[in-house]
Design a protein around this motif. Structure first.
Motif, PDB file in Angstrom:
ATOM      1  N   ILE A  11       0.864  -1.187   0.000  1.00  0.00           N
ATOM      2  CA  ILE A  11       0.000   0.000   0.000  1.00  0.00           C
ATOM      3  C   ILE A  11       0.896   1.230   0.000  1.00  0.00           C
ATOM      4  N   GLU A  12       0.610   2.144  -0.903  1.00  0.00           N
ATOM      5  CA  GLU A  12       1.429   3.347  -1.011  1.00  0.00           C
ATOM      6  C   GLU A  12       1.136   4.294   0.150  1.00  0.00           C
ATOM      7  N   VAL A  13       2.211   4.784   0.760  1.00  0.00           N
ATOM      8  CA  VAL A  13       2.105   5.783   1.816  1.00  0.00           C
ATOM      9  C   VAL A  13       3.070   6.910   1.492  1.00  0.00           C
ATOM     10  N   GLU A  14       2.788   8.072   2.045  1.00  0.00           N
ATOM     11  CA  GLU A  14       3.655   9.229   1.812  1.00  0.00           C
ATOM     12  C   GLU A  14       4.831   9.174   2.791  1.00  0.00           C
ATOM     13  N   GLU A  15       5.909   8.529   2.369  1.00  0.00           N
ATOM     14  CA  GLU A  15       7.056   8.297   3.241  1.00  0.00           C
ATOM     15  C   GLU A  15       7.696   9.594   3.721  1.00  0.00           C
ATOM     16  N   ALA A  16       7.767  10.594   2.871  1.00  0.00           N
ATOM     17  CA  ALA A  16       8.385  11.866   3.268  1.00  0.00           C
ATOM     18  C   ALA A  16       7.608  12.499   4.424  1.00  0.00           C
ATOM     19  N   ARG A  17       6.299  12.396   4.391  1.00  0.00           N
ATOM     20  CA  ARG A  17       5.472  12.947   5.474  1.00  0.00           C
ATOM     21  C   ARG A  17       5.715  12.177   6.769  1.00  0.00           C
ATOM     22  N   LEU A  18       5.828  10.858   6.678  1.00  0.00           N
ATOM     23  CA  LEU A  18       6.102  10.056   7.866  1.00  0.00           C
ATOM     24  C   LEU A  18       7.470  10.400   8.457  1.00  0.00           C
ATOM     25  N   GLN A  19       8.444  10.653   7.604  1.00  0.00           N
ATOM     26  CA  GLN A  19       9.767  11.060   8.091  1.00  0.00           C
ATOM     27  C   GLN A  19       9.686  12.407   8.804  1.00  0.00           C
ATOM     28  N   ARG A  20       8.931  13.344   8.221  1.00  0.00           N
ATOM     29  CA  ARG A  20       8.772  14.655   8.870  1.00  0.00           C
ATOM     30  C   ARG A  20       8.073  14.513  10.221  1.00  0.00           C
ATOM     31  N   LEU A  21       7.034  13.668  10.273  1.00  0.00           N
ATOM     32  CA  LEU A  21       6.310  13.459  11.529  1.00  0.00           C
ATOM     33  C   LEU A  21       7.227  12.839  12.577  1.00  0.00           C
ATOM     34  N   ALA A  22       7.970  11.814  12.201  1.00  0.00           N
ATOM     35  CA  ALA A  22       8.879  11.163  13.157  1.00  0.00           C
ATOM     36  C   ALA A  22       9.905  12.157  13.687  1.00  0.00           C
ATOM     37  N   ALA A  23      10.490  12.950  12.812  1.00  0.00           N
ATOM     38  CA  ALA A  23      11.473  13.950  13.231  1.00  0.00           C
ATOM     39  C   ALA A  23      10.827  14.974  14.159  1.00  0.00           C
ATOM     40  N   PHE A  24       9.596  15.376  13.847  1.00  0.00           N
ATOM     41  CA  PHE A  24       8.874  16.339  14.675  1.00  0.00           C
ATOM     42  C   PHE A  24       8.635  15.792  16.081  1.00  0.00           C
ATOM     43  N   VAL A  25       8.192  14.541  16.161  1.00  0.00           N
ATOM     44  CA  VAL A  25       7.929  13.927  17.468  1.00  0.00           C
ATOM     45  C   VAL A  25       9.218  13.852  18.290  1.00  0.00           C
ATOM     46  N   LEU A  26      10.288  13.405  17.663  1.00  0.00           N
ATOM     47  CA  LEU A  26      11.564  13.285  18.378  1.00  0.00           C
ATOM     48  C   LEU A  26      12.073  14.653  18.836  1.00  0.00           C
ATOM     49  N   GLU A  27      11.972  15.627  17.963  1.00  0.00           N
ATOM     50  CA  GLU A  27      12.399  16.986  18.315  1.00  0.00           C
ATOM     51  C   GLU A  27      11.545  17.552  19.449  1.00  0.00           C
ATOM     52  N   SER A  28      10.244  17.351  19.356  1.00  0.00           N
ATOM     53  CA  SER A  28       9.318  17.870  20.376  1.00  0.00           C
ATOM     54  C   SER A  28       9.575  17.263  21.742  1.00  0.00           C
ATOM     55  N   LEU A  29      10.056  16.024  21.758  1.00  0.00           N
ATOM     56  CA  LEU A  29      10.305  15.332  23.024  1.00  0.00           C
ATOM     57  C   LEU A  29      11.779  15.382  23.425  1.00  0.00           C
ATOM     58  N   HIS A  30      12.520  16.276  22.768  1.00  0.00           N
ATOM     59  CA  HIS A  30      13.917  16.560  23.123  1.00  0.00           C
ATOM     60  C   HIS A  30      14.800  15.316  23.061  1.00  0.00           C
ATOM     61  N   VAL A  31      14.603  14.544  21.995  1.00  0.00           N
ATOM     62  CA  VAL A  31      15.441  13.377  21.758  1.00  0.00           C
ATOM     63  C   VAL A  31      16.620  13.831  20.896  1.00  0.00           C
ATOM     64  N   HIS A  32      17.798  13.363  21.215  1.00  0.00           N
ATOM     65  CA  HIS A  32      19.019  13.770  20.524  1.00  0.00           C
ATOM     66  C   HIS A  32      18.865  13.633  19.008  1.00  0.00           C
ATOM     67  N   PRO A  33      19.353  14.610  18.228  1.00  0.00           N
ATOM     68  CA  PRO A  33      19.201  14.564  16.774  1.00  0.00           C
ATOM     69  C   PRO A  33      19.930  13.406  16.091  1.00  0.00           C
ATOM     70  N   ASP A  34      20.858  12.748  16.768  1.00  0.00           N
ATOM     71  CA  ASP A  34      21.551  11.610  16.164  1.00  0.00           C
ATOM     72  C   ASP A  34      20.874  10.271  16.463  1.00  0.00           C
ATOM     73  N   THR A  35      19.686  10.323  17.009  1.00  0.00           N
ATOM     74  CA  THR A  35      18.946   9.100  17.332  1.00  0.00           C
ATOM     75  C   THR A  35      18.423   8.445  16.057  1.00  0.00           C
ATOM     76  N   GLU A  36      18.412   7.121  16.050  1.00  0.00           N
ATOM     77  CA  GLU A  36      17.952   6.353  14.886  1.00  0.00           C
ATOM     78  C   GLU A  36      16.614   5.679  15.189  1.00  0.00           C
ATOM     79  N   LEU A  37      15.738   5.684  14.175  1.00  0.00           N
ATOM     80  CA  LEU A  37      14.418   5.069  14.264  1.00  0.00           C
ATOM     81  C   LEU A  37      14.153   4.315  12.975  1.00  0.00           C
TER      82      LEU A  37
END
Length: 153
Positions: A11-37
Motif C-alpha cells: 500500500i502506497e504511503v507518503e514516506e516523506a510525510r512520515l519522516q517529517r512526523l517522526a522527526a517532529f515527534v523526536l524533536e518535540s520530546l527533546h530526543v538527541h538529533p543523532d537518534t535512529e528510528l
C-alpha cells in the motif's frame, strides 16, 4: 535524526510525510538529533506473525513497537542521549479499516499509529487510566501541532 522507512505492505504511503512526523515527534520530546528510528510498513500476514511471536496474541494488529536502547524523552535543557530508539511496525491494511471506522483517511490513521508506536518506544504506556490519559493526551497534542506546522508550510 535518522528515520529509515521500509514499505513492504503493498500500500502506497507518503514516506516523506512520515519522516517529517517522526522527526517532529523526536524533536518535540527533546530526543538527541543523532537518534535512529526504523519504521516498517508490512502486510497483515507479516504483522500477524510478529504479533504471535512477540506478544503471544493471535491475529493481525495495527502497530507494534520494538525498543532498543530504552531512550526516554529529554527536556529542553537536557536532551536524551543519542542512540537507537527502535522500530515501529505498522500494518496499513489494518489501519485502513480503522480509518474508515474512525471517519478519517489512511494517512491520518498511519500518522496516529506512528506517533503511538514512537511514544511506546520512549517508555509511554496505557495500562492504567492515568497512563492512558497522559499518553493519548500527548499523542493528540503532537499530532495537532504537527498538522498545524504542515499547514503553514
Amino acid at each position: 535524526m535518522s528515520v529509515e522507512i521500509n514499505n513492504e505492505s503493498g500500500i502506497e504511503v507518503e514516506e516523506a510525510r512520515l519522516q517529517r512526523l517522526a522527526a517532529f515527534v523526536l524533536e518535540s520530546l527533546h530526543v538527541h538529533p543523532d537518534t535512529e528510528l526504523g519504521v516498517m510498513l508490512v502486510d497483515e500476514a507479516a504483522i500477524e506473525q510478529l504479533h504471535v511471536q512477540w506478544m503471544n496474541e493471535p491475529g493481525p494488529t495495527d502497530v507494534l513497537s520494538f525498543p532498543m536502547d530504552e531512550l526516554r524523552p529529554g527536556r529542553a535543557d537536557a536532551q536524551t542521549p543519542a542512540g537507537l530508539l527502535g522500530d515501529v511496525v505498522i500494518c496499513p491494511q489494518v489501519a485502513e479499516a480503522q480509518a474508515e471506522a474512525a471517519g478519517h483517511d489512511l494517512p491520518q490513521e498511519v500518522s496516529v499509529l506512528l506517533t503511538h508506536g514512537m511514544l511506546h518506544l520512549l517508555g509511554f504506556d496505557h495500562a492504567t487510566p492515568e497512563e492512558e490519559a497522559e499518553m493519548f493526551g500527548l499523542q493528540r497534542d503532537l499530532l495537532l501541532s504537527f498538522a498545524m506546522r504542515e499547514r503553514k508550510q
